[in-house]
Design a protein around this motif. Structure first.
Motif, PDB file in Angstrom:
ATOM      1  N   ILE A   1       0.837  -1.203   0.000  1.00 15.17           N
ATOM      2  CA  ILE A   1       0.000   0.000   0.000  1.00 15.17           C
ATOM      3  C   ILE A   1       0.870   1.250   0.000  1.00 15.17           C
ATOM      4  CG2 ILE A   1      -1.627   1.372   1.360  1.00 15.17           C
ATOM      5  CD1 ILE A   1      -2.920  -1.203   2.281  1.00 15.17           C
TER       6      ILE A   1
ATOM      7  N   LEU B   1       0.945   4.253  -2.835  1.00 17.33           N
ATOM      8  CA  LEU B   1       0.676   5.653  -2.486  1.00 17.33           C
ATOM      9  C   LEU B   1       1.869   6.557  -2.818  1.00 17.33           C
ATOM     10  CD1 LEU B   1      -1.172   5.246   0.932  1.00 17.33           C
ATOM     11  CD2 LEU B   1      -2.174   5.821  -1.285  1.00 17.33           C
TER      12      LEU B   1
ATOM     13  N   ALA C   1       1.932   7.050  -6.552  1.00 15.55           N
ATOM     14  CA  ALA C   1       0.927   8.043  -6.942  1.00 15.55           C
ATOM     15  C   ALA C   1       1.399   9.447  -6.596  1.00 15.55           C
ATOM     16  CB  ALA C   1      -0.400   7.737  -6.242  1.00 15.55           C
ATOM     17  N   ASN C   2       2.020   9.591  -5.429  1.00 13.41           N
ATOM     18  CA  ASN C   2       2.559  10.895  -5.027  1.00 13.41           C
ATOM     19  C   ASN C   2       3.620  11.369  -6.013  1.00 13.41           C
ATOM     20  OD1 ASN C   2       3.046  13.094  -2.970  1.00 13.41           O
ATOM     21  ND2 ASN C   2       5.061  12.134  -2.962  1.00 13.41           N
TER      22      ASN C   2
ATOM     23  N   TRP D   1       5.335  16.098  -0.615  1.00 11.91           N
ATOM     24  CA  TRP D   1       4.259  15.185  -0.239  1.00 11.91           C
ATOM     25  C   TRP D   1       2.904  15.706  -0.709  1.00 11.91           C
ATOM     26  CZ3 TRP D   1       7.147  11.353   0.950  1.00 11.91           C
ATOM     27  CH2 TRP D   1       8.356  11.551   1.624  1.00 11.91           C
TER      28      TRP D   1
ATOM     29  N   LEU E   1      -0.197  13.386  -1.040  1.00 12.29           N
ATOM     30  CA  LEU E   1      -0.587  12.538   0.090  1.00 12.29           C
ATOM     31  C   LEU E   1      -1.441  13.296   1.102  1.00 12.29           C
ATOM     32  CD1 LEU E   1       2.750  10.598   0.718  1.00 12.29           C
ATOM     33  CD2 LEU E   1       0.734   9.839  -0.546  1.00 12.29           C
TER      34      LEU E   1
ATOM     35  N   HIS F   1      -6.477  13.476  -1.103  1.00 14.88           N
ATOM     36  CA  HIS F   1      -5.855  12.563  -2.063  1.00 14.88           C
ATOM     37  C   HIS F   1      -5.978  11.120  -1.575  1.00 14.88           C
ATOM     38  CE1 HIS F   1      -3.673  16.218  -3.507  1.00 14.88           C
ATOM     39  NE2 HIS F   1      -3.756  15.595  -4.669  1.00 14.88           N
ATOM     40  N   LEU F   2      -5.621  10.896  -0.314  1.00 12.30           N
ATOM     41  CA  LEU F   2      -5.610   9.543   0.225  1.00 12.30           C
ATOM     42  C   LEU F   2      -6.998   8.924   0.218  1.00 12.30           C
ATOM     43  CD1 LEU F   2      -3.166   9.948   3.262  1.00 12.30           C
ATOM     44  CD2 LEU F   2      -2.716   8.865   1.055  1.00 12.30           C
TER      45      LEU F   2
ATOM     46  N   LEU G   1      -7.824   8.113  -3.455  1.00 11.59           N
ATOM     47  CA  LEU G   1      -6.964   7.034  -3.940  1.00 11.59           C
ATOM     48  C   LEU G   1      -7.368   5.702  -3.324  1.00 11.59           C
ATOM     49  CD1 LEU G   1      -3.483   8.819  -3.871  1.00 11.59           C
ATOM     50  CD2 LEU G   1      -4.722   8.057  -5.914  1.00 11.59           C
ATOM     51  N   ALA G   2      -7.799   5.738  -2.062  1.00 10.86           N
ATOM     52  CA  ALA G   2      -8.242   4.508  -1.398  1.00 10.86           C
ATOM     53  C   ALA G   2      -9.486   3.945  -2.068  1.00 10.86           C
ATOM     54  CB  ALA G   2      -8.521   4.792   0.083  1.00 10.86           C
TER      55      ALA G   2
ATOM     56  N   VAL H   1      -5.004   9.274 -11.490  1.00  8.76           N
ATOM     57  CA  VAL H   1      -4.302   9.969 -10.407  1.00  8.76           C
ATOM     58  C   VAL H   1      -4.195  11.462 -10.701  1.00  8.76           C
ATOM     59  CG1 VAL H   1      -2.102  10.194  -9.198  1.00  8.76           C
ATOM     60  CG2 VAL H   1      -3.006   7.927  -9.706  1.00  8.76           C
TER      61      VAL H   1
END
Length: 231
Positions: free
Chosen positions: A60, A64, A67-68, A90, A93, A97-98, A101-102, A153
């Motif tokens: 994970i 992430l 993607a960042n 960052w 993140l 975003h998180l 993205l999740a 993304v």
């Protein structure tokens, strides 16, 4: 534009980013992609809930951080071409975003799992020759889906930056629309980096410190040009 021209633009953009900045992010991306593989090899002979949880969390984290990296270099490309502030390391993140993205990760994982299960059930009922053909078709389908989702993304980041409140499904749909008619070009661009990835393997990943920023800027350039309908 052809892959060669996109790569040339990406190299020009890379020259505008201080080396200590892009190499630091490149190193982070290399480490993020290598650690899960190393841990998997080390723990291959072991079993247990704890080992599986650690490996899952590392996977994970790698996703992430990757993607960042996409978002970070897209924002740098935007700064170089349009001006503005330097992006934070960052920037991809944030909480927004998180969360998105999740949700995106869950949607993709469940969808792919369903496809694989269906194909697996069909394969078990057909002759070997047919099952091989089905496996080849499955690989082609998965590659095609991955290419159609290339810009998700970036779309998520654009929505976060502009304060646009769309569902993740809508953001997936936006990527699907932007990649329509561009799948072959994206595939050719990604394949054009194959030689660099082979060289990276020979350098035990060290070359990736430069290659990852270069590659990310190239993909980011196609996204910008796709929005402008030039790619």
């Amino acid at each position: 534009m052809k892959a060669k021209e996109i790569r040339a633009l990406a190299r020009e953009n890379l020259k505008q980013i201080p080396k200590k900045i892009y190499m630091s992010m490149g190193l982070l991306l290399v480490v993020a992609n290598i650690i899960p593989s190393v841990v998997n090899q080390v723990t291959d002979s072991k079993s247990g809930v704890g080992v599986n949880i650690i490996f899952f969390l590392l996977e994970i984290a790698a996703v992430l951080l990757t993607a960042n990296g996409y978002i970070f270099f897209d924002r740098w490309r935007n700064k170089i071409q349009k001006g503005g502030e330097e992006p934070n390391a960052w920037c991809g993140l944030s909480g927004q975003h998180l969360a998105r993205l999740a949700v995106y990760g869950v949607i993709v994982s469940v969808t792919l799992a369903i496809v694989v299960v269906i194909v697996g059930l069909v394969i078990s009922q057909v002759p070997v020759a047919v099952s091989i053909i089905l496996l080849i078709l499955l690989v082609v389908l998965l590659v095609w889906i991955e290419l159609r989702l290339t810009y998700v993304v970036y779309v998520i980041d654009d929505d976060v930056r502009t304060g646009q409140k769309r569902s993740v499904w809508a953001e997936i749909g936006a990527s699907w629309k932007l990649t329509k008619g561009r799948v072959w070009k994206l595939l050719c661009l990604k394949l054009s980096f194959l030689g660099w990835y082979i060289l990276t393997a020979f350098t035990l990943g060290i070359l990736g410190i430069w290659l990852m920023p270069y590659y990310n800027l190239a993909i980011a350039e196609t996204y910008e040009q796709s929005k402008e309908d030039k790619y």
